[in-house]
Enzyme design. Sequence first.
Site, PDB file in Angstrom:
ATOM      1  N   HIS A   1       0.858  -1.192   0.000  1.00 36.74           N
ATOM      2  CA  HIS A   1       0.000   0.000   0.000  1.00 36.74           C
ATOM      3  C   HIS A   1       0.889   1.236   0.000  1.00 36.74           C
ATOM      4  O   HIS A   1       1.273   1.736   1.044  1.00 36.74           O
ATOM      5  CB  HIS A   1      -0.909  -0.027   1.236  1.00 36.74           C
ATOM      6  CG  HIS A   1      -1.988   1.006   1.232  1.00 36.74           C
ATOM      7  ND1 HIS A   1      -3.195   0.813   1.859  1.00 36.74           N
ATOM      8  CD2 HIS A   1      -2.058   2.253   0.691  1.00 36.74           C
ATOM      9  CE1 HIS A   1      -3.955   1.882   1.717  1.00 36.74           C
ATOM     10  NE2 HIS A   1      -3.268   2.780   0.996  1.00 36.74           N
TER      11      HIS A   1
ATOM     12  N   HIS B   1       1.415   4.971  -2.422  1.00 36.36           N
ATOM     13  CA  HIS B   1       0.981   5.800  -3.550  1.00 36.36           C
ATOM     14  C   HIS B   1       2.155   6.381  -4.329  1.00 36.36           C
ATOM     15  O   HIS B   1       2.061   6.560  -5.550  1.00 36.36           O
ATOM     16  CB  HIS B   1       0.073   6.919  -3.053  1.00 36.36           C
ATOM     17  CG  HIS B   1      -1.199   6.439  -2.449  1.00 36.36           C
ATOM     18  ND1 HIS B   1      -2.322   6.135  -3.188  1.00 36.36           N
ATOM     19  CD2 HIS B   1      -1.530   6.178  -1.153  1.00 36.36           C
ATOM     20  CE1 HIS B   1      -3.297   5.714  -2.385  1.00 36.36           C
ATOM     21  NE2 HIS B   1      -2.837   5.733  -1.144  1.00 36.36           N
TER      22      HIS B   1
ATOM     23  N   ALA C   1      -8.456  10.853   3.010  1.00 36.74           N
ATOM     24  CA  ALA C   1      -7.936  11.790   2.013  1.00 36.74           C
ATOM     25  C   ALA C   1      -8.396  11.430   0.606  1.00 36.74           C
ATOM     26  O   ALA C   1      -7.928  12.010  -0.370  1.00 36.74           O
ATOM     27  CB  ALA C   1      -6.414  11.836   2.071  1.00 36.74           C
TER      28      ALA C   1
ATOM     29  N   ALA D   1      -9.661   5.483   9.056  1.00 34.72           N
ATOM     30  CA  ALA D   1     -10.759   5.479   8.090  1.00 34.72           C
ATOM     31  C   ALA D   1     -11.613   4.216   8.195  1.00 34.72           C
ATOM     32  O   ALA D   1     -11.953   3.584   7.207  1.00 34.72           O
ATOM     33  CB  ALA D   1     -10.233   5.650   6.661  1.00 34.72           C
TER      34      ALA D   1
ATOM     35  N   ASP E   1       3.897   5.055  11.607  1.00 37.56           N
ATOM     36  CA  ASP E   1       4.666   6.301  11.555  1.00 37.56           C
ATOM     37  C   ASP E   1       4.557   7.126  12.837  1.00 37.56           C
ATOM     38  O   ASP E   1       5.100   8.239  12.903  1.00 37.56           O
ATOM     39  CB  ASP E   1       4.255   7.141  10.346  1.00 37.56           C
ATOM     40  CG  ASP E   1       2.806   7.618  10.396  1.00 37.56           C
ATOM     41  OD1 ASP E   1       2.056   7.166  11.298  1.00 37.56           O
ATOM     42  OD2 ASP E   1       2.418   8.420   9.528  1.00 37.56           O
TER      43      ASP E   1
ATOM     44  N   ILE F   1       2.153   8.706  13.786  1.00 36.60           N
ATOM     45  CA  ILE F   1       1.233   9.816  13.531  1.00 36.60           C
ATOM     46  C   ILE F   1      -0.166   9.266  13.273  1.00 36.60           C
ATOM     47  O   ILE F   1      -1.137   9.683  13.917  1.00 36.60           O
ATOM     48  CB  ILE F   1       1.703  10.666  12.337  1.00 36.60           C
ATOM     49  CG1 ILE F   1       3.053  11.318  12.657  1.00 36.60           C
ATOM     50  CG2 ILE F   1       0.658  11.728  11.975  1.00 36.60           C
ATOM     51  CD1 ILE F   1       3.706  11.997  11.487  1.00 36.60           C
TER      52      ILE F   1
ATOM     53  N   ASP G   1       1.750   3.680   3.016  1.00 38.40           N
ATOM     54  CA  ASP G   1       0.720   4.590   2.510  1.00 38.40           C
ATOM     55  C   ASP G   1       1.364   5.919   2.110  1.00 38.40           C
ATOM     56  O   ASP G   1       0.753   6.985   2.217  1.00 38.40           O
ATOM     57  CB  ASP G   1      -0.379   4.809   3.549  1.00 38.40           C
ATOM     58  CG  ASP G   1      -1.660   5.390   2.946  1.00 38.40           C
ATOM     59  OD1 ASP G   1      -1.807   5.362   1.708  1.00 38.40           O
ATOM     60  OD2 ASP G   1      -2.506   5.893   3.722  1.00 38.40           O
TER      61      ASP G   1
ATOM     62  N   ALA H   1      -3.272  12.813   4.950  1.00 37.35           N
ATOM     63  CA  ALA H   1      -3.289  12.495   3.520  1.00 37.35           C
ATOM     64  C   ALA H   1      -2.077  11.643   3.174  1.00 37.35           C
ATOM     65  O   ALA H   1      -1.096  12.114   2.610  1.00 37.35           O
ATOM     66  CB  ALA H   1      -3.294  13.778   2.698  1.00 37.35           C
TER      67      ALA H   1
END
Length: 406
Positions: free
Chosen positions: A75, A77, A156, A234, A262, A264, A288, A322
């Site tokens: 996963h 991007h 996001a 999410a 992370d 976060i 991600d 995001a």
Amino acid sequence: MTANARAHSPLLVRHGLLPCEFVPGTAAAAAEFSAADLAVVDGRIAKVGAALADDTFTQLAATGCYVLPGFIDVHVHGGAGADTMDATSEALETMTQFFAQHGVTAFLPTTITAPHGEIVTALRAVAAYKQEEAPGARILGVHVEGPYISPDYPGAQPATFIRPPDLVEFAELIAAGPLRMITLAPEVAGAARMIGMATQQGIVAVWGHTNATYAECVEAAAAGVTQATHTYNAMSGLHHRNPGVLGATLALDGVYAQLIADNIHVHPAAMKILARCKGAAQTILITDAMRAAGLPDGEYELGGQPVTVKAGACRLANGALAGSILTLDQALVNFMMATGWSLAKAWPVTSRTPARALGLGATLGELAPGYQADIVLLNERLEVEATLVGGKVVYLRDQARLQTED
């Protein structure tokens, strides 16, 4: 940096520390790692053992390094300024090289919720690029995240393009390129049929960006869903009378849990809870990451939306996270610190477990004869010293480690 010279097969990785389970004649209970050599022929691991010295082999000195199966990111991007949705060979090549610098030997370039034509174009770009030899990590297929998700949990994902599952569209996506994974919300109308179609086509079905109930998740798992996208994020949360998607992810044995480690997206204590529930055999570290990974703080974009990167966090104008700028080597370190796990216990979450979750456990994720020679060398600080894909050195921190016949 990228290695100036790639190792030619055959290759001998010398004097590394391998997990004991891969070293013949070593009792796993005696130590977590054992010094050994690893021989590579024709891109696959040929032999593991002590003192495999052979002057006809190119040699890669692994002294002072842990030798592990290469990382697999299911996963992600983008990174280093590139994104899957750029739909160009240049973007994909940038990603393969950047990820290799961080120990990734294989990955799924991940799309975002967008108009159907843009997702098709991204898949076609990957299909075309896979015909070439990547200079870094190998592409295993595409992870399509959205657009068939819940508007209640867009994260996001651009809400404008969220839509119900469409089997005609899905068939066009399958035809466009190497679709390996689909993230969708199992509670939305039409999702059950799409899950069934994905399962029939050998595509990994994943729940994410979802407001499903626990009961709906149980039904989805029975229909073929086997993973949860970025667990905790999410998705409907855990309540003792309404377990929701999180409860289903933690409780159901057949569901692998993706995790953005992370510090976060998920608190370290929540990482520890996840690790206790799922164990190394069903926890998958993901990044991600978006295009800002590896770049300075500043203004970027994701799915056409402006993203501000500051102090390690990537946020939309409304404050929503995001993606990330995480790399998988740092994710492993963060996960170990959060859980208290040793490297010997934690390493599968970056390689063996994602390989098995993709149905590729017979060829990837192990340091055993016959497996693809996708390998990462980590120093004592768990920094990447070298990355090998199919026995070729695609990243090398110190050129002096590689001794060629040239």
